[in-house]
Design a protein around this motif. Structure first.
Motif, mmCIF file in Angstrom:
data_model
loop_
_atom_site.group_PDB
_atom_site.id
_atom_site.type_symbol
_atom_site.label_atom_id
_atom_site.label_comp_id
_atom_site.label_asym_id
_atom_site.label_seq_id
_atom_site.Cartn_x
_atom_site.Cartn_y
_atom_site.Cartn_z
ATOM 1 N N LEU A 1 -22.189 11.213 11.868
ATOM 2 C CA LEU A 1 -23.304 11.915 10.968
ATOM 3 C C LEU A 1 -24.033 10.894 10.261
ATOM 4 C CD1 LEU A 1 -20.911 14.698 9.891
ATOM 5 C CD2 LEU A 1 -22.569 15.028 11.529
ATOM 6 N N ARG A 2 -23.806 9.636 10.072
ATOM 7 C CA ARG A 2 -24.656 8.905 9.360
ATOM 8 C C ARG A 2 -25.884 8.453 10.275
ATOM 9 N NH1 ARG A 2 -23.832 8.797 4.331
ATOM 10 N NH2 ARG A 2 -25.094 6.881 4.156
ATOM 11 N N SER A 3 -26.820 8.049 9.609
ATOM 12 C CA SER A 3 -28.216 7.710 10.157
ATOM 13 C C SER A 3 -28.155 6.085 10.145
ATOM 14 C CB SER A 3 -29.120 8.335 9.301
ATOM 15 O OG SER A 3 -29.242 7.827 7.908
ATOM 16 N N GLU A 4 -27.506 5.330 9.406
ATOM 17 C CA GLU A 4 -27.513 4.044 9.700
ATOM 18 C C GLU A 4 -26.773 3.511 10.761
ATOM 19 O OE1 GLU A 4 -27.290 4.966 5.295
ATOM 20 O OE2 GLU A 4 -26.326 5.794 7.017
ATOM 21 N N PRO A 5 -27.137 2.986 11.903
ATOM 22 C CA PRO A 5 -26.419 2.503 12.940
ATOM 23 C C PRO A 5 -25.444 1.716 12.630
ATOM 24 C CG PRO A 5 -28.577 2.493 13.567
ATOM 25 C CD PRO A 5 -28.716 2.681 12.034
ATOM 26 N N ALA A 6 -25.537 0.723 11.662
ATOM 27 C CA ALA A 6 -24.735 -0.303 11.294
ATOM 28 C C ALA A 6 -23.268 0.272 10.704
ATOM 29 C CB ALA A 6 -25.249 -1.442 10.365
ATOM 30 N N ILE A 7 -23.736 1.336 10.055
ATOM 31 C CA ILE A 7 -22.433 2.059 9.097
ATOM 32 C C ILE A 7 -21.786 2.729 10.337
ATOM 33 C CG2 ILE A 7 -22.105 3.854 7.651
ATOM 34 C CD1 ILE A 7 -24.251 2.741 5.677
ATOM 35 N N THR A 8 -22.446 3.451 11.206
ATOM 36 C CA THR A 8 -21.713 4.347 12.400
ATOM 37 C C THR A 8 -20.933 3.245 13.099
ATOM 38 O OG1 THR A 8 -23.648 5.873 12.412
ATOM 39 C CG2 THR A 8 -22.170 5.462 14.309
ATOM 40 N N ARG A 9 -21.421 2.170 13.251
ATOM 41 C CA ARG A 9 -20.644 1.166 14.054
ATOM 42 C C ARG A 9 -19.542 0.801 13.404
ATOM 43 N NH1 ARG A 9 -25.883 -0.966 15.520
ATOM 44 N NH2 ARG A 9 -25.293 -2.590 13.970
ATOM 45 N N ALA A 10 -19.527 0.428 12.119
ATOM 46 C CA ALA A 10 -18.475 -0.033 11.294
ATOM 47 C C ALA A 10 -17.184 1.015 11.372
ATOM 48 C CB ALA A 10 -18.878 -0.213 9.934
ATOM 49 N N MET A 11 -17.686 2.247 10.959
ATOM 50 C CA MET A 11 -16.705 3.536 11.011
ATOM 51 C C MET A 11 -16.001 3.630 12.330
ATOM 52 S SD MET A 11 -18.540 6.241 8.392
ATOM 53 C CE MET A 11 -19.221 5.727 6.725
ATOM 54 N N ILE A 12 -16.743 3.516 13.348
ATOM 55 C CA ILE A 12 -16.154 3.695 14.733
ATOM 56 C C ILE A 12 -15.328 2.639 15.073
ATOM 57 C CG2 ILE A 12 -16.677 3.900 17.273
ATOM 58 C CD1 ILE A 12 -19.009 5.563 16.313
ATOM 59 N N ALA A 13 -15.733 1.425 14.683
ATOM 60 C CA ALA A 13 -14.691 0.255 14.654
ATOM 61 C C ALA A 13 -13.540 0.370 13.965
ATOM 62 C CB ALA A 13 -15.518 -0.939 14.445
ATOM 63 N N ALA A 14 -13.597 0.866 12.697
ATOM 64 C CA ALA A 14 -12.323 0.958 11.790
ATOM 65 C C ALA A 14 -11.413 2.000 12.475
ATOM 66 C CB ALA A 14 -12.530 1.318 10.346
ATOM 67 N N ALA A 15 -12.198 3.067 13.004
ATOM 68 C CA ALA A 15 -11.289 4.353 13.515
ATOM 69 C C ALA A 15 -10.677 3.751 14.873
ATOM 70 C CB ALA A 15 -11.991 5.352 13.876
ATOM 71 N N GLY A 16 -11.394 2.941 15.579
ATOM 72 C CA GLY A 16 -10.674 2.201 16.815
ATOM 73 C C GLY A 16 -9.509 1.361 16.480
ATOM 74 N N VAL A 17 -9.746 0.716 15.482
ATOM 75 C CA VAL A 17 -8.422 0.000 14.949
ATOM 76 C C VAL A 17 -7.259 0.696 14.663
ATOM 77 C CG1 VAL A 17 -7.418 -1.601 13.203
ATOM 78 C CG2 VAL A 17 -9.825 -2.199 14.260
ATOM 79 N N LEU A 18 -7.452 1.818 13.841
ATOM 80 C CA LEU A 18 -6.285 2.849 13.546
ATOM 81 C C LEU A 18 -5.899 3.490 14.683
ATOM 82 C CD1 LEU A 18 -7.659 4.795 10.576
ATOM 83 C CD2 LEU A 18 -6.160 2.642 10.646
ATOM 84 N N LEU A 19 -6.853 3.731 15.811
ATOM 85 C CA LEU A 19 -6.122 4.507 16.960
ATOM 86 C C LEU A 19 -5.582 3.555 17.917
ATOM 87 C CD1 LEU A 19 -9.151 6.542 17.971
ATOM 88 C CD2 LEU A 19 -7.179 7.476 17.073
ATOM 89 N N LEU A 20 -5.780 2.386 18.113
ATOM 90 C CA LEU A 20 -5.206 1.047 18.694
ATOM 91 C C LEU A 20 -3.691 1.007 17.991
ATOM 92 C CD1 LEU A 20 -7.469 -1.557 19.311
ATOM 93 C CD2 LEU A 20 -6.496 0.210 21.286
ATOM 94 N N TRP A 21 -3.436 0.915 16.906
ATOM 95 C CA TRP A 21 -2.445 0.773 16.171
ATOM 96 C C TRP A 21 -1.610 2.205 16.276
ATOM 97 C CZ3 TRP A 21 -2.505 -0.730 10.276
ATOM 98 C CH2 TRP A 21 -1.197 -1.080 9.845
ATOM 99 N N VAL A 22 -2.159 3.238 16.258
ATOM 100 C CA VAL A 22 -1.432 4.604 16.644
ATOM 101 C C VAL A 22 -0.671 4.327 18.253
ATOM 102 C CG1 VAL A 22 -1.600 6.979 17.351
ATOM 103 C CG2 VAL A 22 -2.488 6.063 15.169
ATOM 104 N N VAL A 23 -1.298 3.967 19.108
ATOM 105 C CA VAL A 23 -0.621 3.737 20.249
ATOM 106 C C VAL A 23 0.254 2.672 20.259
ATOM 107 C CG1 VAL A 23 -1.463 2.900 22.801
ATOM 108 C CG2 VAL A 23 -2.946 4.522 21.740
ATOM 109 N N ALA A 24 0.117 1.661 19.757
ATOM 110 C CA ALA A 24 1.116 0.650 19.624
ATOM 111 C C ALA A 24 2.345 1.136 18.913
ATOM 112 C CB ALA A 24 0.656 -0.791 19.188
ATOM 113 N N LEU A 25 2.272 1.872 17.943
ATOM 114 C CA LEU A 25 3.379 2.330 17.203
ATOM 115 C C LEU A 25 4.211 3.222 17.715
ATOM 116 C CD1 LEU A 25 4.643 1.974 14.489
ATOM 117 C CD2 LEU A 25 3.401 3.650 13.454
ATOM 118 N N PHE A 26 3.432 4.184 18.683
ATOM 119 C CA PHE A 26 4.017 5.042 19.235
ATOM 120 C C PHE A 26 4.725 4.576 20.494
ATOM 121 C CE2 PHE A 26 3.935 8.258 23.078
ATOM 122 C CZ PHE A 26 4.396 9.210 22.363
#
Length: 430
Positions: free
Chosen positions: A30-55
């Motif tokens: 929903l953000r209009s700044e591409p850099a912030i969008t990329r940062a948030m998606i990357a941070a979410a990606g780290v969380l999801l990878l951690w979820v997979v590893a922990l599962f």
């Protein structure tokens, strides 16, 4: 308040951080700044990878994860104080409101990161207000610009990792050494100073705009009172404020100018004294120790302000750098006033007939009297002479190079805001 802990299967438990990661992606998209969008998606990606590893690990060991809902009083009391401050600040400075969604995104990340860290380490997670004071404290001092926003998530991760892994024995149990917001703030402050990259952040703008709303000292004083009454942290703020103010008076008597230029106790420093350094879990336990702790914080802030000016570095770091060092000293400080050379100065002997609650009320009452005296003497508030151009013009004319240097800064700031007369004065001054 705490609910009974529930034991959940890995699949059910990990839906929680997965939901936080999904929320972070939604906010980012929903953000209009591409850099912030990329940062948030990357941070979410780290969380999801951690979820997979922990599962995967949990399935291989047939592990379950504990989850309980906990509303700890220190967390929600400080959270309330900070939210009031943010609301007031944003009301008077509209540009601050643009950062609210970014703070929300950081909270979402903090909940996801802390849950995964807890389950990776202990198999239990307390869902409560814990992330709020950490995130709100960090953003009161340091926020990366959009193109560098990914570092904001690194600050948060560093704070939680330090809380989890850097520990010691205190009072017979394991406890984290560092305040989880002040430690990453200090580390990043040091890195930014050494690399000369402060301009990647909005740190200077934050420190400046905190001064813009009217009566900010009074607001900060008021919102901090509940925490002082409940947790007995008043003496730290009181000692830090008195130390800073008295040194400021001495500095003015010696030089004819004000140490911090526009106030004896600048707003950002006052925030540090009341809402950053007063974390009861990383402060001394004794009353005398807390007084010493506050004095040391005031002295360290003053010293670092001078050092940073000599380095030609931004001075807003002065209230951030000393906190982790002071955190390391708390047990030594407590020992010095209980069994060490400062035992004779112990404040525990004062008011022994009073209950703990009465002592806290008395301390807050004393702080209130001192704060009112500061305000009456223009030591805090909106009427300090250091905010007036004529004062610096007069002092500059009397031969103070320091006053002339600061007068040029004032004139330049006013000129950039469209004051034509100030542009003329700046031209004459230069």
């Amino acid at each position: 308040m705490k609910t009974d802990q529930k034991q959940l299967s890995a699949g059910r438990a990990l839906l929680l951080p997965t939901a936080f990661a999904a929320g972070l992606i939604i906010v980012g998209v929903l953000r209009s700044e591409p850099a912030i969008t990329r940062a948030m998606i990357a941070a979410a990606g780290v969380l999801l990878l951690w979820v997979v590893a922990l599962f995967a690990r949990a399935k291989s060991t047939s592990s379950e994860f504990g989850l309980s809902v906990v509303a700890r009083k220190p967390h929600y009391v400080q959270c309330t104080a900070q939210l009031i401050l943010y609301a007031y600040w944003g009301y008077h400075v509209p540009s601050i409101r643009a950062f609210y969604p970014l703070i929300f995104a950081q909270l979402v990340f903090a909940y996801g990161f802390s849950s995964l860290l807890a389950w990776s380490r202990r198999h239990d997670f307390e869902l409560g207000f814990g992330p709020f004071p950490i995130i709100l404290s960090i953003n009161l001092f340091l926020l990366f610009r959009p193109e560098w926003f990914h570092w904001q998530f690194v600050i948060i991760a560093l704070g939680y990792l330090a809380k989890e892994f850097i520990r010691w024995e205190k009072g017979g149990r394991s406890a984290h050494i560092f305040n989880p917001s002040s430690f990453p703030l200090a580390v990043f402050s040091l890195v930014l100073i050494l690399t000369g990259t402060t301009d990647t952040t909005l740190g200077i703008e934050i420190a400046t705009t905190l001064f813009n709303p009217p009566h900010m000292h009074v607001l900060i004083f008021l919102v901090a009172l509940p925490g002082m009454l409940l947790f007995g942290v008043t003496t730290m703020t009181l000692a830090a404020a008195v130390t800073t103010y008295m040194f400021g008076l001495a500095y003015f008597a010696a030089t004819g100018t004000y140490l911090f230029f526009d106030s004896y106790i600048p707003i950002a420093v006052f925030v540090g004294m009341t809402l950053l350094v007063t974390d009861p879990s990383t402060a001394p336990r004794t009353e005398s120790g807390r007084v010493i702790y506050g004095v040391l914080y005031g002295m360290a802030t003053i010293a670092l302000f001078g050092v940073l000016r000599l380095m030609d570095a931004p001075t807003f770091y002065d209230k951030l750098l000393p906190v982790p060092i002071l955190n390391l000293l708390i047990q030594m400080i407590d020992r010095s006033v209980t069994t060490g050379p400062l035992k004779t100065l112990s404040l525990e002997r004062v008011g022994t007939a009073l209950s703990a609650t009465q002592r806290r009320v008395a301390s807050v009452g004393l702080w209130g009297v001192i704060f009112i005296a500061f305000a009456a003497a223009d030591g805090v508030g909106d009427e300090h002479r250091g905010q007036w151009v004529p004062f610096w013009q007069t002092t500059c004319a009397q031969g103070s190079d320091r006053a002339c240097d600061y007068l040029a800064v004032q004139q330049q700031n006013l000129c950039e805001r469209g004051a034509g007369w100030s542009c003329n004065e700046l031209g004459i001054l230069l």
